[in-house]
Write a protein that holds these residues in place. Structure first.
Motif, PDB file in Angstrom:
ATOM      1  N   ARG A  16      -6.143  -3.679   2.128  1.00 40.45           N
ATOM      2  CA  ARG A  16      -7.565  -3.959   1.921  1.00 40.45           C
ATOM      3  C   ARG A  16      -7.931  -3.777   0.447  1.00 40.45           C
ATOM      4  N   HIS A  17      -7.074  -4.288  -0.410  1.00 41.08           N
ATOM      5  CA  HIS A  17      -7.218  -4.092  -1.857  1.00 41.08           C
ATOM      6  C   HIS A  17      -6.817  -5.375  -2.565  1.00 41.08           C
ATOM      7  N   LEU A  18      -7.697  -5.903  -3.420  1.00 38.70           N
ATOM      8  CA  LEU A  18      -7.448  -7.142  -4.134  1.00 38.70           C
ATOM      9  C   LEU A  18      -7.192  -6.877  -5.606  1.00 38.70           C
ATOM     10  N   VAL A  19      -6.266  -7.625  -6.191  1.00 35.77           N
ATOM     11  CA  VAL A  19      -5.912  -7.487  -7.605  1.00 35.77           C
ATOM     12  C   VAL A  19      -5.702  -8.872  -8.198  1.00 35.77           C
ATOM     13  N   ASN A  20      -5.507  -8.931  -9.520  1.00 29.89           N
ATOM     14  CA  ASN A  20      -5.173 -10.210 -10.162  1.00 29.89           C
ATOM     15  C   ASN A  20      -3.961 -10.091 -11.072  1.00 29.89           C
ATOM     16  N   GLY A  34       4.982  22.529  -5.627  1.00 29.92           N
ATOM     17  CA  GLY A  34       5.645  23.246  -4.555  1.00 29.92           C
ATOM     18  C   GLY A  34       5.106  22.979  -3.164  1.00 29.92           C
ATOM     19  N   THR A  35       4.052  22.181  -3.048  1.00 32.71           N
ATOM     20  CA  THR A  35       3.492  21.812  -1.750  1.00 32.71           C
ATOM     21  C   THR A  35       3.760  20.337  -1.501  1.00 32.71           C
ATOM     22  N   MET A  36       4.238  20.021  -0.304  1.00 31.74           N
ATOM     23  CA  MET A  36       4.567  18.643   0.039  1.00 31.74           C
ATOM     24  C   MET A  36       3.341  17.967   0.662  1.00 31.74           C
ATOM     25  N   TYR A  37       2.880  16.903   0.016  1.00 30.69           N
ATOM     26  CA  TYR A  37       1.697  16.172   0.470  1.00 30.69           C
ATOM     27  C   TYR A  37       2.093  14.797   1.006  1.00 30.69           C
ATOM     28  N   GLN A  38       1.510  14.426   2.140  1.00 29.55           N
ATOM     29  CA  GLN A  38       1.670  13.085   2.657  1.00 29.55           C
ATOM     30  C   GLN A  38       0.644  12.168   1.996  1.00 29.55           C
ATOM     31  N   ALA A  39       1.069  10.956   1.627  1.00 28.22           N
ATOM     32  CA  ALA A  39       0.177   9.986   0.991  1.00 28.22           C
ATOM     33  C   ALA A  39      -0.453   9.104   2.064  1.00 28.22           C
ATOM     34  N   LEU A  40      -1.792   8.974   2.015  1.00 31.61           N
ATOM     35  CA  LEU A  40      -2.523   8.199   3.013  1.00 31.61           C
ATOM     36  C   LEU A  40      -3.556   7.305   2.346  1.00 31.61           C
ATOM     37  N   GLN A  41      -4.093   6.371   3.120  1.00 35.21           N
ATOM     38  CA  GLN A  41      -5.157   5.503   2.636  1.00 35.21           C
ATOM     39  C   GLN A  41      -6.230   5.362   3.709  1.00 35.21           C
ATOM     40  N   TYR A  42      -7.477   5.189   3.245  1.00 34.42           N
ATOM     41  CA  TYR A  42      -8.559   4.719   4.112  1.00 34.42           C
ATOM     42  C   TYR A  42      -9.085   3.444   3.465  1.00 34.42           C
ATOM     43  N   ASP A  43      -9.069   2.344   4.222  1.00 28.37           N
ATOM     44  CA  ASP A  43      -9.389   1.038   3.656  1.00 28.37           C
ATOM     45  C   ASP A  43     -10.366   0.281   4.546  1.00 28.37           C
ATOM     46  N   VAL A  44     -11.181  -0.554   3.925  1.00 31.56           N
ATOM     47  CA  VAL A  44     -12.156  -1.377   4.638  1.00 31.56           C
ATOM     48  C   VAL A  44     -12.019  -2.824   4.173  1.00 31.56           C
ATOM     49  N   ASP A  45     -12.064  -3.772   5.125  1.00 36.58           N
ATOM     50  CA  ASP A  45     -11.984  -5.192   4.801  1.00 36.58           C
ATOM     51  C   ASP A  45     -13.047  -5.931   5.606  1.00 36.58           C
ATOM     52  N   LEU A  46     -13.987  -6.572   4.899  1.00 42.02           N
ATOM     53  CA  LEU A  46     -15.083  -7.281   5.545  1.00 42.02           C
ATOM     54  C   LEU A  46     -15.173  -8.698   5.005  1.00 42.02           C
ATOM     55  N   LEU A  47     -15.200  -9.676   5.898  1.00 41.18           N
ATOM     56  CA  LEU A  47     -15.375 -11.072   5.529  1.00 41.18           C
ATOM     57  C   LEU A  47     -16.735 -11.552   6.010  1.00 41.18           C
ATOM     58  N   ALA A  48     -17.429 -12.305   5.157  1.00 42.25           N
ATOM     59  CA  ALA A  48     -18.754 -12.804   5.516  1.00 42.25           C
ATOM     60  C   ALA A  48     -18.993 -14.149   4.825  1.00 42.25           C
ATOM     61  N   GLY A  97      -2.583 -14.794  -9.983  1.00 37.98           N
ATOM     62  CA  GLY A  97      -3.804 -15.247  -9.344  1.00 37.98           C
ATOM     63  C   GLY A  97      -4.383 -14.119  -8.503  1.00 37.98           C
ATOM     64  N   ASP A  98      -5.597 -14.290  -8.020  1.00 38.16           N
ATOM     65  CA  ASP A  98      -6.205 -13.267  -7.171  1.00 38.16           C
ATOM     66  C   ASP A  98      -5.301 -13.036  -5.960  1.00 38.16           C
ATOM     67  N   SER A  99      -4.957 -11.768  -5.737  1.00 35.78           N
ATOM     68  CA  SER A  99      -3.915 -11.431  -4.762  1.00 35.78           C
ATOM     69  C   SER A  99      -4.338 -10.291  -3.851  1.00 35.78           C
ATOM     70  N   GLN A 100      -3.655 -10.188  -2.728  1.00 37.81           N
ATOM     71  CA  GLN A 100      -3.850  -9.095  -1.785  1.00 37.81           C
ATOM     72  C   GLN A 100      -2.661  -8.141  -1.871  1.00 37.81           C
ATOM     73  N   MET A 101      -2.933  -6.828  -1.821  1.00 40.72           N
ATOM     74  CA  MET A 101      -1.868  -5.831  -1.843  1.00 40.72           C
ATOM     75  C   MET A 101      -1.477  -5.473  -0.408  1.00 40.72           C
ATOM     76  N   TRP A 102      -0.162  -5.479  -0.160  1.00 39.25           N
ATOM     77  CA  TRP A 102       0.374  -5.199   1.168  1.00 39.25           C
ATOM     78  C   TRP A 102       1.416  -4.081   1.100  1.00 39.25           C
ATOM     79  N   THR A 141     -15.451  -8.126   1.041  1.00 39.44           N
ATOM     80  CA  THR A 141     -15.823  -6.806   0.543  1.00 39.44           C
ATOM     81  C   THR A 141     -14.739  -5.825   0.951  1.00 39.44           C
ATOM     82  N   ASN A 142     -14.236  -5.051  -0.020  1.00 40.11           N
ATOM     83  CA  ASN A 142     -13.156  -4.098   0.254  1.00 40.11           C
ATOM     84  C   ASN A 142     -13.467  -2.718  -0.304  1.00 40.11           C
TER      85      ASN A 142
END
Length: 269
Positions: free
Chosen positions: A35-39, A196-210, A56-61, A147-148
């Protein structure tokens, strides 16, 4: 993580792939849209200097690998030494297809953690403005706007192999109303050592088309929670989910891993 560049960035894509683990074929899974756009994309070269490529305008996967196995604490754990991935993409609007060349990852030696990873509580950390974005872009050809919201964060539990669940809500009207429709959270399939602490990597994403011509959002607010599925303990990013966190919505795209952050086009003087 990879970029997919369709004929129109508002097109719906789908993707998937397969794995080979130490030479043995393993069933694959669906790819995940961040849910992230780049160029374009920025990477560090061998000299440690940044190099950016315009696209070109691209989507990240995202297409990752994760497996859990039992370990009794004796001897060396049995883990894969190499994982290879083949990934495909399909544009659901114009019907075109594409594939990535086979990518292989050498897993290296396993990291052994003895004792609790935290003091018993869930620790959370927002990665920061560098990896956080809210954008709104429109296609004149398709007559569609996208909208992202893209929030990258980390979380740590006392037992590092516990599965973590996450979710959230967002607001596009300054916090007057909140919803979770169009939002998703997921684990990025990597864990990182921070002091020294192991962290998990996470995302919260939103994708809306209108359809173009509607209300243009100027501010995005979000509340994100994470839960240790083994203990059911819940932690929130920021203020315990009360007021939420807000950022301006940018109408311009930039490079993936822009060194000035994803919101640089709208915050630079």
């Amino acid at each position: 993580v990879y970029a997919a560049t369709p004929s129109d960035v508002t097109n719906m894509l789908m993707g998937g792939g397969s794995y080979t683990v130490d030479g043995v074929a393993v069933a694959g899974k669906d790819a995940v849209f961040e849910r992230h756009l780049v160029n374009g994309i920025c990477v560090d070269n061998s000299a440690g200097e940044g190099e950016c490529t315009q696209m070109g305008d691209s989507q990240m996967w995202n297409y990752g690998y994760e497996a859990t196995s039992l370990y009794d604490g004796s001897g060396e754990p049995s883990v894969p030494s190499q994982v290879c991935m083949d990934v495909w993409m399909k544009d659901m609007v114009d019907g075109t297809n594409a594939t990535l060349s086979t990518r292989c990852v050498d897993m290296g030696e396993p990291t052994m953690v003895s004792g609790d990873n935290t003091d018993g509580s869930i620790l959370t950390s927002l990665v920061g403005d560098y990896s956080t974005a809210a954008t709104h872009v429109c296609s004149e050809v398709a007559g569609t706007c996208r909208t992202n919201i893209h929030i990258v964060f980390t979380a740590a539990t006392a037992e590092i192999t516990n599965t973590m669940l996450s979710g959230g809500a967002y607001s596009l009207d300054g916090g007057l109303t909140w919803t979770g429709q169009g939002g998703t959270a997921y684990y990025e399939q990597h864990t990182d050592d921070s002091s020294g602490t192991m962290y998990q990597a996470l995302q919260y994403d939103v994708d809306l088309l209108a359809t173009a011509g509607g209300t243009v959002p100027t501010q995005a607010c979000w509340k994100v929670w994470v839960m240790d599925s083994a203990t059911t303990e819940v932690a929130w990013l920021g203020d315990n989910g009360e007021a939420g966190n807000c950022m301006d919505v940018c109408d311009s795209l930039t490079y993936f891993h822009n060194y000035d952050g994803y919101m640089a086009p709208c915050t630079s003087a």
